[in-house]
Enzyme design. Sequence first.
Site, PDB file in Angstrom:
ATOM      1  N   GLU A 131       0.813  -1.207   0.000  1.00 48.99           N
ATOM      2  CA  GLU A 131       0.000   0.000   0.000  1.00 48.99           C
ATOM      3  C   GLU A 131       0.848   1.258   0.000  1.00 48.99           C
ATOM      4  O   GLU A 131       1.944   1.284   0.544  1.00 48.99           O
ATOM      5  CB  GLU A 131      -0.905  -0.004   1.240  1.00 48.99           C
ATOM      6  CG  GLU A 131      -1.967  -1.077   1.144  1.00 48.99           C
ATOM      7  CD  GLU A 131      -2.782  -1.238   2.416  1.00 48.99           C
ATOM      8  OE1 GLU A 131      -4.010  -1.347   2.290  1.00 48.99           O
ATOM      9  OE2 GLU A 131      -2.222  -1.270   3.507  1.00 48.99           O
ATOM     10  N   CYS A 170       3.130   8.516   1.179  1.00 49.47           N
ATOM     11  CA  CYS A 170       3.709   7.593   2.169  1.00 49.47           C
ATOM     12  C   CYS A 170       3.884   6.240   1.490  1.00 49.47           C
ATOM     13  O   CYS A 170       2.906   5.653   1.020  1.00 49.47           O
ATOM     14  CB  CYS A 170       2.737   7.503   3.349  1.00 49.47           C
ATOM     15  SG  CYS A 170       3.228   6.312   4.598  1.00 49.47           S
ATOM     16  N   CYS A 200       6.324  -6.930   7.760  1.00 46.38           N
ATOM     17  CA  CYS A 200       7.406  -6.365   8.566  1.00 46.38           C
ATOM     18  C   CYS A 200       7.856  -7.420   9.565  1.00 46.38           C
ATOM     19  O   CYS A 200       7.059  -8.222  10.023  1.00 46.38           O
ATOM     20  CB  CYS A 200       6.899  -5.132   9.317  1.00 46.38           C
ATOM     21  SG  CYS A 200       8.193  -4.181  10.156  1.00 46.38           S
ATOM     22  N   CYS A 217       5.804  -4.616  16.159  1.00 47.43           N
ATOM     23  CA  CYS A 217       5.472  -3.599  17.162  1.00 47.43           C
ATOM     24  C   CYS A 217       3.995  -3.803  17.526  1.00 47.43           C
ATOM     25  O   CYS A 217       3.159  -4.012  16.655  1.00 47.43           O
ATOM     26  CB  CYS A 217       5.706  -2.193  16.623  1.00 47.43           C
ATOM     27  SG  CYS A 217       7.447  -1.917  16.202  1.00 47.43           S
ATOM     28  N   CYS A 275       0.987  -1.775  15.860  1.00 52.39           N
ATOM     29  CA  CYS A 275       1.005  -1.573  14.411  1.00 52.39           C
ATOM     30  C   CYS A 275       0.366  -2.754  13.692  1.00 52.39           C
ATOM     31  O   CYS A 275       0.742  -3.901  13.909  1.00 52.39           O
ATOM     32  CB  CYS A 275       2.448  -1.393  13.943  1.00 52.39           C
ATOM     33  SG  CYS A 275       2.586  -1.175  12.161  1.00 52.39           S
ATOM     34  N   GLY A 314       6.377  -1.821   6.512  1.00 48.13           N
ATOM     35  CA  GLY A 314       7.762  -2.289   6.568  1.00 48.13           C
ATOM     36  C   GLY A 314       8.693  -1.393   7.346  1.00 48.13           C
ATOM     37  O   GLY A 314       8.367  -0.262   7.693  1.00 48.13           O
ATOM     38  N   GLU A 315       9.878  -1.944   7.634  1.00 46.21           N
ATOM     39  CA  GLU A 315      10.930  -1.200   8.309  1.00 46.21           C
ATOM     40  C   GLU A 315      12.014  -0.921   7.256  1.00 46.21           C
ATOM     41  O   GLU A 315      12.743  -1.834   6.850  1.00 46.21           O
ATOM     42  CB  GLU A 315      11.481  -2.038   9.476  1.00 46.21           C
ATOM     43  CG  GLU A 315      12.791  -1.562  10.067  1.00 46.21           C
ATOM     44  CD  GLU A 315      12.839  -0.061  10.395  1.00 46.21           C
ATOM     45  OE1 GLU A 315      11.900   0.457  11.006  1.00 46.21           O
ATOM     46  OE2 GLU A 315      13.837   0.590  10.006  1.00 46.21           O
ATOM     47  N   SER A 321      11.642   6.796   7.944  1.00 44.34           N
ATOM     48  CA  SER A 321      11.270   6.588   9.341  1.00 44.34           C
ATOM     49  C   SER A 321      11.686   5.188   9.777  1.00 44.34           C
ATOM     50  O   SER A 321      11.421   4.209   9.094  1.00 44.34           O
ATOM     51  CB  SER A 321       9.755   6.746   9.483  1.00 44.34           C
ATOM     52  OG  SER A 321       9.361   6.499  10.812  1.00 44.34           O
ATOM     53  N   SER A 340      11.187   6.399  15.438  1.00 46.55           N
ATOM     54  CA  SER A 340       9.962   6.108  16.187  1.00 46.55           C
ATOM     55  C   SER A 340      10.336   5.703  17.600  1.00 46.55           C
ATOM     56  O   SER A 340      10.689   4.548  17.857  1.00 46.55           O
ATOM     57  CB  SER A 340       9.186   4.986  15.497  1.00 46.55           C
ATOM     58  OG  SER A 340       8.860   5.385  14.179  1.00 46.55           O
ATOM     59  N   LEU A 341      10.283   6.656  18.506  1.00 48.85           N
ATOM     60  CA  LEU A 341      10.737   6.402  19.874  1.00 48.85           C
ATOM     61  C   LEU A 341       9.625   5.729  20.679  1.00 48.85           C
ATOM     62  O   LEU A 341       9.828   4.650  21.249  1.00 48.85           O
ATOM     63  CB  LEU A 341      11.190   7.729  20.495  1.00 48.85           C
ATOM     64  CG  LEU A 341      11.912   7.636  21.831  1.00 48.85           C
ATOM     65  CD1 LEU A 341      13.149   6.761  21.738  1.00 48.85           C
ATOM     66  CD2 LEU A 341      12.284   9.039  22.324  1.00 48.85           C
ATOM     67  N   ASN A 342       8.486   6.383  20.757  1.00 46.87           N
ATOM     68  CA  ASN A 342       7.253   5.751  21.270  1.00 46.87           C
ATOM     69  C   ASN A 342       7.228   5.355  22.744  1.00 46.87           C
ATOM     70  O   ASN A 342       6.237   4.789  23.206  1.00 46.87           O
ATOM     71  CB  ASN A 342       6.865   4.524  20.425  1.00 46.87           C
ATOM     72  CG  ASN A 342       6.590   4.885  18.976  1.00 46.87           C
ATOM     73  OD1 ASN A 342       6.395   6.053  18.663  1.00 46.87           O
ATOM     74  ND2 ASN A 342       6.573   3.915  18.094  1.00 46.87           N
ATOM     75  N   ASN A 369      -3.820   5.375  16.285  1.00 42.81           N
ATOM     76  CA  ASN A 369      -4.915   5.095  15.358  1.00 42.81           C
ATOM     77  C   ASN A 369      -5.415   3.678  15.592  1.00 42.81           C
ATOM     78  O   ASN A 369      -4.647   2.730  15.471  1.00 42.81           O
ATOM     79  CB  ASN A 369      -4.440   5.228  13.908  1.00 42.81           C
ATOM     80  CG  ASN A 369      -4.095   6.667  13.565  1.00 42.81           C
ATOM     81  OD1 ASN A 369      -4.882   7.577  13.845  1.00 42.81           O
ATOM     82  ND2 ASN A 369      -2.921   6.881  13.004  1.00 42.81           N
ATOM     83  N   CYS A 392      -1.403   6.074   9.972  1.00 43.80           N
ATOM     84  CA  CYS A 392      -0.203   5.389  10.485  1.00 43.80           C
ATOM     85  C   CYS A 392      -0.579   4.099  11.197  1.00 43.80           C
ATOM     86  O   CYS A 392      -1.455   4.092  12.052  1.00 43.80           O
ATOM     87  CB  CYS A 392       0.520   6.243  11.522  1.00 43.80           C
ATOM     88  SG  CYS A 392       1.146   7.776  10.901  1.00 43.80           S
TER      89      CYS A 392
HETATM   90  N1  SAH Z   1       8.952   0.875  10.508  1.00 41.68           N
HETATM   91  C1  SAH Z   1       9.069   2.306  10.406  1.00 41.68           C
HETATM   92  C2  SAH Z   1       8.102   2.947   9.448  1.00 41.68           C
HETATM   93  C3  SAH Z   1       6.658   2.473   9.460  1.00 41.68           C
HETATM   94  S1  SAH Z   1       5.685   2.933  10.861  1.00 41.68           S
HETATM   95  C4  SAH Z   1       8.978   2.951  11.777  1.00 41.68           C
HETATM   96  O1  SAH Z   1       8.751   2.237  12.750  1.00 41.68           O
HETATM   97  O2  SAH Z   1       9.207   4.140  11.890  1.00 41.68           O
HETATM   98  C5  SAH Z   1       5.459   4.674  10.672  1.00 41.68           C
HETATM   99  C6  SAH Z   1       5.043   5.376  11.972  1.00 41.68           C
HETATM  100  O3  SAH Z   1       3.721   4.990  12.347  1.00 41.68           O
HETATM  101  C7  SAH Z   1       5.914   5.042  13.160  1.00 41.68           C
HETATM  102  O4  SAH Z   1       6.298   6.210  13.854  1.00 41.68           O
HETATM  103  C8  SAH Z   1       5.015   4.196  14.045  1.00 41.68           C
HETATM  104  O5  SAH Z   1       5.382   4.332  15.392  1.00 41.68           O
HETATM  105  C9  SAH Z   1       3.661   4.776  13.741  1.00 41.68           C
HETATM  106  N2  SAH Z   1       2.543   3.878  14.006  1.00 41.68           N
HETATM  107  C10 SAH Z   1       2.493   2.552  13.813  1.00 41.68           C
HETATM  108  N3  SAH Z   1       1.270   2.066  14.165  1.00 41.68           N
HETATM  109  C11 SAH Z   1       0.530   3.120  14.575  1.00 41.68           C
HETATM  110  C12 SAH Z   1      -0.816   3.275  15.013  1.00 41.68           C
HETATM  111  N4  SAH Z   1      -1.636   2.244  15.085  1.00 41.68           N
HETATM  112  N5  SAH Z   1      -1.228   4.522  15.337  1.00 41.68           N
HETATM  113  C13 SAH Z   1      -0.404   5.584  15.213  1.00 41.68           C
HETATM  114  N6  SAH Z   1       0.852   5.501  14.768  1.00 41.68           N
HETATM  115  C14 SAH Z   1       1.328   4.282  14.462  1.00 41.68           C
END
Ligand code: SAH
Length: 347
Positions: A92, A105, A112, A116, A119, A161-162, A193, A216-218, A293, A336
């Site tokens: 996608e 995007c 992937c 996570c 995701c 994907g990463e 990212s 993506s620190l999170n 999301n 996202c």
């Molecule tokens: N693998 C890469 C790029 C794809 S994810 C990465 O981790 O950065 C892109 C962004 O979406 C990341 O910052 C991730 O933390 C965020 N993300 C993933 N799932 C999400 C969700 N359900 N709601 C909001 N952001 C999300």
Amino acid sequence: MPMVNLKELSFDAVDKFVRDLGWPGYRAQQLREWIYRKRVSDIDAMTNLSKSDRDRLRSKAIVGELELSTRRRSEDGTQKFLFRLSDGQEVEAVLIPDEERHTLCISTQVGCTLDCKFCLTGTMGLIRNLKAHEIVDQVLWTQGQMDANSALTNVVLMGMGEPLANYREVVEALSRLTNPKMVSFSPRRITLSTAGLVPQIRKLGESGLNVNLAVSLNATTNAVRDRVMPAINKRYPIETLLRACRDYPLPPRRRLFFEYVLLKGVNDSETDARRLLQLLKGLRCKVNLIPFNEYPGSPFARPDDETVLRFQAILLKAGFSAFIRKSRGRDILAACGQLRTEATVPA
Ligand code: SAH
């Protein structure tokens, strides 16, 4: 001799292809212009080649194209494209129109490896890496859809994907996208990212590609990050990741981006915000807060707006740039972390 897909050839390989045909060297750049600037896939449309040269080229090569499998349009104008690759796999890409920019995007893998926990793509596992041309083709295909006054302005590698887990093909794709003799997209308008693959972050810094880096620190503690991003944080815990970020050779006037997905009751407290300040102290950076999301079956919830604003206010007060990422395309699962090919979404 099997047919060559000219899009599978690197910059140098196009030169070699032309030499092997016994053609003059400048013809390689003519081909690159047709493919990457004019986005022509019909060899007969390459009008600066003679009829006999076109016939010869057509007997040896094609210019492959992505095949659109489904397209969905959100109420807010966001569009999600599902592409079918030559082996039947699907990925996608999401086009996000805004007042002054049009951001695409794109995906770098089918699925992937990272798993996570917040995701949706993570739940698929890795099916395969994309090839460089399959990454570039998402951009070319979309550019071909835009009209003259709405050109694509930004590309983000934030789809499925990463990107750094598919380092070689991603770097090759970035080099074709930014090469002035190929797609010629400004590296300042491309953002990669990553969940935080430290060795590849260091390699990317040395690559000279000069695209923007988002991390993506999170989470602000390893305990929480281990829970939400177990596969990556066990290998590269927060301190290791932030050391690589501090070492990252940022071009002048550029900043790193940190993404922080806000998960209700998990990482959205005022204490988290203050810990985040401590972690990022002294780093030239911008923080993007992404309220979670939701998707069918998602194990986390989105914090309420008040919590999100309070979190942001703490960062702003300390002098950080902190933005709340507007969710776009949530109604079509294009936001996202909501990407996963339609066919595999559980009913
Ligand atoms: N693998 C890469 C790029 C794809 S994810 C990465 O981790 O950065 C892109 C962004 O979406 C990341 O910052 C991730 O933390 C965020 N993300 C993933 N799932 C999400 C969700 N359900 N709601 C909001 N952001 C999300």
